[in-house]
Design a protein around this motif. Structure first.
Motif, mmCIF file in Angstrom:
data_model
loop_
_atom_site.group_PDB
_atom_site.id
_atom_site.type_symbol
_atom_site.label_atom_id
_atom_site.label_comp_id
_atom_site.label_asym_id
_atom_site.label_seq_id
_atom_site.Cartn_x
_atom_site.Cartn_y
_atom_site.Cartn_z
ATOM 1 N N ALA A 198 1.032 -0.996 0.636
ATOM 2 C CA ALA A 198 0.327 0.457 -0.258
ATOM 3 C C ALA A 198 0.582 1.211 0.368
ATOM 4 O O ALA A 198 0.274 2.396 -0.563
ATOM 5 C CB ALA A 198 -0.917 0.188 0.833
ATOM 6 N N ARG A 199 2.000 1.379 0.762
ATOM 7 C CA ARG A 199 2.879 2.341 0.826
ATOM 8 C C ARG A 199 3.771 2.708 -0.656
ATOM 9 O O ARG A 199 3.416 3.447 -1.363
ATOM 10 C CB ARG A 199 3.849 1.944 1.953
ATOM 11 C CG ARG A 199 4.575 3.314 1.978
ATOM 12 C CD ARG A 199 4.811 3.229 3.921
ATOM 13 N NE ARG A 199 6.035 2.241 3.999
ATOM 14 C CZ ARG A 199 7.713 2.547 3.827
ATOM 15 N NH1 ARG A 199 7.969 3.683 3.246
ATOM 16 N NH2 ARG A 199 7.858 1.521 3.683
ATOM 17 N N PHE A 200 4.085 1.797 -1.233
ATOM 18 C CA PHE A 200 4.734 1.989 -2.151
ATOM 19 C C PHE A 200 4.131 1.933 -3.531
ATOM 20 O O PHE A 200 3.643 2.735 -4.001
ATOM 21 C CB PHE A 200 5.322 0.899 -2.630
ATOM 22 C CG PHE A 200 6.846 0.416 -1.786
ATOM 23 C CD1 PHE A 200 7.546 1.646 -1.561
ATOM 24 C CD2 PHE A 200 6.902 -0.437 -0.945
ATOM 25 C CE1 PHE A 200 8.957 1.328 -0.312
ATOM 26 C CE2 PHE A 200 8.239 -1.495 0.045
ATOM 27 C CZ PHE A 200 8.846 -0.142 0.012
ATOM 28 N N GLY A 201 2.964 1.196 -3.548
ATOM 29 C CA GLY A 201 1.454 1.626 -4.059
ATOM 30 C C GLY A 201 1.072 2.767 -4.209
ATOM 31 O O GLY A 201 0.991 3.875 -5.747
ATOM 32 N N ALA A 202 0.834 3.312 -3.513
ATOM 33 C CA ALA A 202 -0.059 4.501 -3.379
ATOM 34 C C ALA A 202 0.642 5.864 -3.694
ATOM 35 O O ALA A 202 0.535 7.070 -4.307
ATOM 36 C CB ALA A 202 -0.449 5.264 -2.208
ATOM 37 N N ARG A 203 2.274 5.318 -3.131
ATOM 38 C CA ARG A 203 3.397 5.943 -3.755
ATOM 39 C C ARG A 203 3.573 6.324 -5.508
ATOM 40 O O ARG A 203 3.354 7.101 -6.746
ATOM 41 C CB ARG A 203 4.846 6.090 -3.212
ATOM 42 C CG ARG A 203 6.093 7.236 -3.481
ATOM 43 C CD ARG A 203 5.677 7.383 -2.893
ATOM 44 N NE ARG A 203 6.522 9.297 -3.133
ATOM 45 C CZ ARG A 203 7.973 9.433 -2.949
ATOM 46 N NH1 ARG A 203 8.588 8.158 -2.447
ATOM 47 N NH2 ARG A 203 8.423 10.192 -3.394
#
Ligand SMILES: Nc1ncnc2c1ncn2[C@@H]1O[C@H](COP(=O)(O)OP(=O)(O)O)[C@@H](O)[C@H]1O
Ligand SMILES: [Mg+2]
Length: 425
Positions: A198-203
């Motif tokens: 979620a963290r890398f994806g949202a970025r």
């Protein structure tokens, strides 16, 4: 920026090729299957650290050869630089497919191919780019991601981290599915991967949206000029949820077709909604959705949402261009997007990239060639491939160096013969 020298050894169908390129226009003329695209592919490989058309690294090595070398010298604001890659087939490996790679920059060995990124700036436009409209979502994602990284090379780390988390998460989903139960440890581990994803994806989603929002006004203007103000271009970012697939599913990769699910509470989010969301909010949404579909993902042994499933939809006058635009209109959209890409790269990085035009010029009518020329400065190094120069606006040929490509050999034609090519080929 300007590529001054290229050397290929056992790269694709080149046994040994050494070539000096000039600033401004370089035109590679040759019949089909002679090595024109291969030559540009080598330059792209050294610029972006990957080939968009090779299925595997092995393909880049000449069939009969154990290894290949591709190297070039280019001039930029920071001076002359040298880039080099060497791939060798690992003779011991059983499959024969393992490749050993050596990367060199200015004579210094580098750790990874990624180290090449951000040095030689290239924008390429090929007949293959029609896949932006006609191909599966992967083409559109690759295109926007490569643009994101071109504009900000440091972001490649986010992509690498995302890819790693995704692979790990999928591995875990598979093992849970095969075990037939979820242990507490699995649950904890899944949560860790959910968070990372979620963290890398949202970025990634945020960066894609940021680039699109800068690109769109430029592309819109080009489309308006091409269509003489008849067509308004827009781009929608589709944040895929399974529920949304049926709505936007016209252009799916076969392996990506999702089954609609009843339990999903969030519908597809459009670009405006996503654009208005803070990155932290997208993280939360991704976490929530991942949690909601966990059991389905275990059943399917794969992660069903995230930037690796998202898509872009190009619209003309608000209608999906894949379904409604004519072939000519679709070609115009690709041209608008590519011209916008060139302008955006030029403006952001404050240095002219090298432009590669693979087999596209002869396909464009005079009006479109003129538009393209209006964004290509005369001194911007442009490497053009074509089977013939008939139909070329003479301004492309003005002062151009002409090269003949035949069976993996490239030879610069003397000016008199180049004149012959202009009139006869
Ligand atoms: N690994 C390889 N080893 C030898 N030849 C190759 C390799 N990969 C592609 N080729 C050959 O390269 C040629 C295609 O070159 P390409 O640059 O795509 O042609 P074009 O001039 O039409 O752009 C084909 O003849 C193909 O067989
Ligand atoms: Mg070709």
């Amino acid at each position: 920026m300007q590529v001054t020298k290229v050397r290929l050894s056992n790269f694709r169908n080149y046994i040994d090729c050494k070539l000096d390129l000039q600033s401004g226009r370089n035109i590679l003329v040759g019949e089909n299957a002679q090595g024109k695209t291969n030559f540009l592919e080598a330059i792209e490989l050294l610029s972006s650290a990957r080939s968009t058309r090779a299925d595997q690294d092995n393909d880049l090595i000449r069939w009969q050869a154990p290894h290949m070398v591709a190297e070039l010298e280019f001039d930029s604001r920071v001076g002359l630089q040298e880039l080099r890659v060497a791939f060798a087939k690992d003779q011991q490996a059983v499959s024969g497919k393992r490749i050993e790679k050596r990367i060199g920059i200015n004579g210094v060995t580098q750790k990874t191919m990624g180290d090449l990124i951000g040095r030689l700036l290239v924008v390429s436009f090929s007949s293959h780019d029609l896949n932006l409209l006609r191909g599966g979502p992967r083409y559109r994602r690759d295109w926007i991601d490569s643009l994101v990284v071109k504009l900000k090379p440091s972001l490649q780390e986010i992509y690498a981290n995302f890819k790693k988390s995704l692979a790990q998460r999928n591995k875990l989903l598979k093992s849970i599915c095969e075990q037939g139960k979820v242990t507490v440890t699995d649950q904890d581990q899944l949560l860790v991967w959910d968070q990372q994803l979620a963290r890398f994806g949202a970025r990634i989603i945020k960066q894609r949206l940021a680039v699109l929002s800068r690109l769109l006004p430029i592309a819109e203007e080009h489309q308006s000029r091409i269509s003489r103000s008849q067509e308004a271009l827009s781009i929608r970012y589709i944040f895929k949820t399974n529920e949304g697939t049926s709505t936007y599913g016209a252009i799916e990769d076969a392996e990506e077709v999702d089954e609609p699910e009843a339990e999903i509470s969030t519908g597809p989010l459009d670009s405006a909604q996503l654009g208005a969301m803070e990155e932290a909010e997208i993280v939360k949404t991704l976490m929530k959705l991942l949690k909601e579909r966990r059991f389905n993902e275990i059943r399917r042994k794969q992660t069903l949402l995230g930037p690796h499933r998202d898509d872009l939809v190009f619209c003309l006058n608000d209608k999906d261009a894949v379904s409604f635009a004519s072939q000519g209109q679709q070609r115009s959209i690709v041209l608008s997007l590519k011209m916008a890409e060139l302008t955006l790269v030029r403006e952001t990085l404050d240095e002219a990239p090298v432009l590669l035009l693979d087999d596209v010029l002869a396909e464009l009518d005079e009006f479109r060639q003129g538009l393209l020329m209006s964004v290509v400065e005369q001194d911007m190094q442009t490497i053009i491939t074509t089977t013939h120069v008939t139909g070329f606006d003479p301004r492309w040929l003005d002062g151009a160096a002409i090269f003949q490509v035949h069976d993996g050999h490239v030879q610069r034609l003397p000016a008199t013969q180049a004149g012959y090519v202009n009139h006869v080929v």
